[in-house]
Design an enzyme around this catalytic site. Sequence first.
Site, PDB file in Angstrom:
ATOM      1  N   HIS A 292      33.665   5.197  21.572  1.00 61.43           N
ATOM      2  CA  HIS A 292      32.490   6.046  21.328  1.00 61.43           C
ATOM      3  C   HIS A 292      32.883   7.445  20.870  1.00 61.43           C
ATOM      4  CE1 HIS A 292      32.423   8.377  25.190  1.00 61.43           C
ATOM      5  NE2 HIS A 292      32.813   7.261  25.756  1.00 61.43           N
ATOM      6  N   ASP A 304      38.264  10.418  26.691  1.00 57.47           N
ATOM      7  CA  ASP A 304      36.934   9.804  26.804  1.00 57.47           C
ATOM      8  C   ASP A 304      36.024  10.364  25.709  1.00 57.47           C
ATOM      9  OD1 ASP A 304      34.734   8.411  27.724  1.00 57.47           O
ATOM     10  OD2 ASP A 304      34.337   9.777  29.388  1.00 57.47           O
ATOM     11  N   GLU A 338      27.061   7.382  23.854  1.00 54.10           N
ATOM     12  CA  GLU A 338      27.466   6.510  24.963  1.00 54.10           C
ATOM     13  C   GLU A 338      27.247   7.192  26.297  1.00 54.10           C
ATOM     14  OE1 GLU A 338      30.115   4.858  28.096  1.00 54.10           O
ATOM     15  OE2 GLU A 338      30.096   6.873  27.216  1.00 54.10           O
ATOM     16  N   GLU A 339      27.575   8.484  26.352  1.00 51.87           N
ATOM     17  CA  GLU A 339      27.455   9.201  27.625  1.00 51.87           C
ATOM     18  C   GLU A 339      26.005   9.365  28.066  1.00 51.87           C
ATOM     19  OE1 GLU A 339      29.937   9.543  29.332  1.00 51.87           O
ATOM     20  OE2 GLU A 339      31.713   9.900  28.110  1.00 51.87           O
ATOM     21  N   ASP A 367      37.450   2.116  26.402  1.00 56.02           N
ATOM     22  CA  ASP A 367      36.758   3.280  26.971  1.00 56.02           C
ATOM     23  C   ASP A 367      37.162   3.491  28.427  1.00 56.02           C
ATOM     24  OD1 ASP A 367      35.123   5.464  27.250  1.00 56.02           O
ATOM     25  OD2 ASP A 367      33.285   4.302  27.577  1.00 56.02           O
ATOM     26  N   HIS A 437      35.525  13.638  32.320  1.00 52.88           N
ATOM     27  CA  HIS A 437      34.336  14.494  32.240  1.00 52.88           C
ATOM     28  C   HIS A 437      34.613  15.924  32.706  1.00 52.88           C
ATOM     29  CE1 HIS A 437      31.370  10.811  32.490  1.00 52.88           C
ATOM     30  NE2 HIS A 437      32.222  10.743  31.475  1.00 52.88           N
TER      31      HIS A 437
END
Length: 482
Positions: A292, A304, A338-339, A367, A437
């Site tokens: 993504h 990520d 995606e998030e 991912d 994140h």
Amino acid sequence: MHWVKVPFLSALCAVLFVTNGFAAADSNDCELPPGLREEIAQYQPVVDSIFHHIVSGEYAGKTWQSLLEFTDRFGPRLTGTKQLEDAIDFAVQEMIDEGLDNVHTEEAIVSNWQRGKEWAELVEPFKKNLPMLGLGKSVGTPPEGITAEVIAVESFDEFEQFTPDQVKGKIVVFAPAWVGYGPTGRYRYESPSVAGKKGAAAVLIRSMTPFSIGTPHTGTLEYDPDVERIPAAAIAVEDAMLLLRKFRRGDKMVIHLKMDAANLEPTVSRNTIGELEGHTFKNTSVVVVSGHMDSWDVGTGASDDAGGVFISWKAVSFLKAMGLRPRRTIRAIYWTAEEQYLEGASVYERQHAEDEKQEFNVFLESDSGTFEPTGLDFSGNSEAQCIFAEVARLMTGFDDFTFTQGSVGSDIGNWVRRGFPGVSLRNKNENYFWYHHTEGDTIELEDPAALDKITALWAATAYVIADLSIDIPKNVIDYSFN
């Protein structure tokens, strides 16, 4: 990366195949169609050649270099931002320049949450800054912020002991023990509505990580539509545990929380596509490789999931440059949003629903980090398992290469749990959630040699599957998109 929202296939039998001489069981126990085992074995020279060119030949180091230039150039790529859309434009032009086929984007209407300025401070019984990150899709506070007394709990069960009168107007701190991203992640998704239902003014949540050096981790929440929305943010593990200890001692605590977060009108983003077109089957039985494109607005999203994007992108580009064109098309897809609960993939699924049984063969997605590779995870029916295990035997050069029947994906999860074969990367990502994140998700996490091995593994696996004389079997469950 977004795992908890999608419940993956867990009822499939847990069959372990370990290749390269490590097996207690292997694909020789399977009954394959006549001649298929011999056909697959004939791909060993081309697989070895792919690994040579990418790992030690002219393409060595190029995946990492491209990832470095991309993350340095565009930085974080939050859904709804110009940075994400500029990154998509860049990918399109680069793939065209590399000679990939059918390069294009497909639009998706997606969420548009923006963080704004934010801070949190403990003001009683002493002053202390609380590093924090608002959770995706959280509402903001009033302009003056929220100043309120604190309730701190470790679990939902513990919170149940408090009455609405005790909770009303308070800031609730949830400090759950880390037992894994799935089970602990519930607190990020559910806490705002669980606390809001009892009248809380806001929630602060222990970051979803097993290790911390004072670093908060963001991520998306999910509001119950029947509960008033309240502001929600993640705080560092150390601060969450401090607040929990002090509350259990009976200390009165007051926090000032200020968040300018806003959910703006939905916006248009794009899934990005580039292909190595099959010489026999162009738009049927497509093999998808994917990651993504979007990230959170902290760090540069190298792990990520720009790493997943680039191993997919370069796998196709390197195969093209090597002159390897399989029977079926290999399609690289870089999902958007995606998030934000897999919004880009969900739109793509709807756009391709009419002919998806004929259009798609196998889905690959990375991912969960792009570190030293150890193998592949696979989901599919028993016939597909046997064929894929035989393909996995070709992937030499790993000290501990394993092939496991299991749950895969995030963006590809809908297809996988409906019966399409799915593949994900297994890698040495024990420390993945240390940086997940956070501001720490940068190119410094990535190793050039590991990325070369993964790209070769991705390219070789996709090529063999796409070139086989048969499709990988699937049992697709239909459902309405209405």
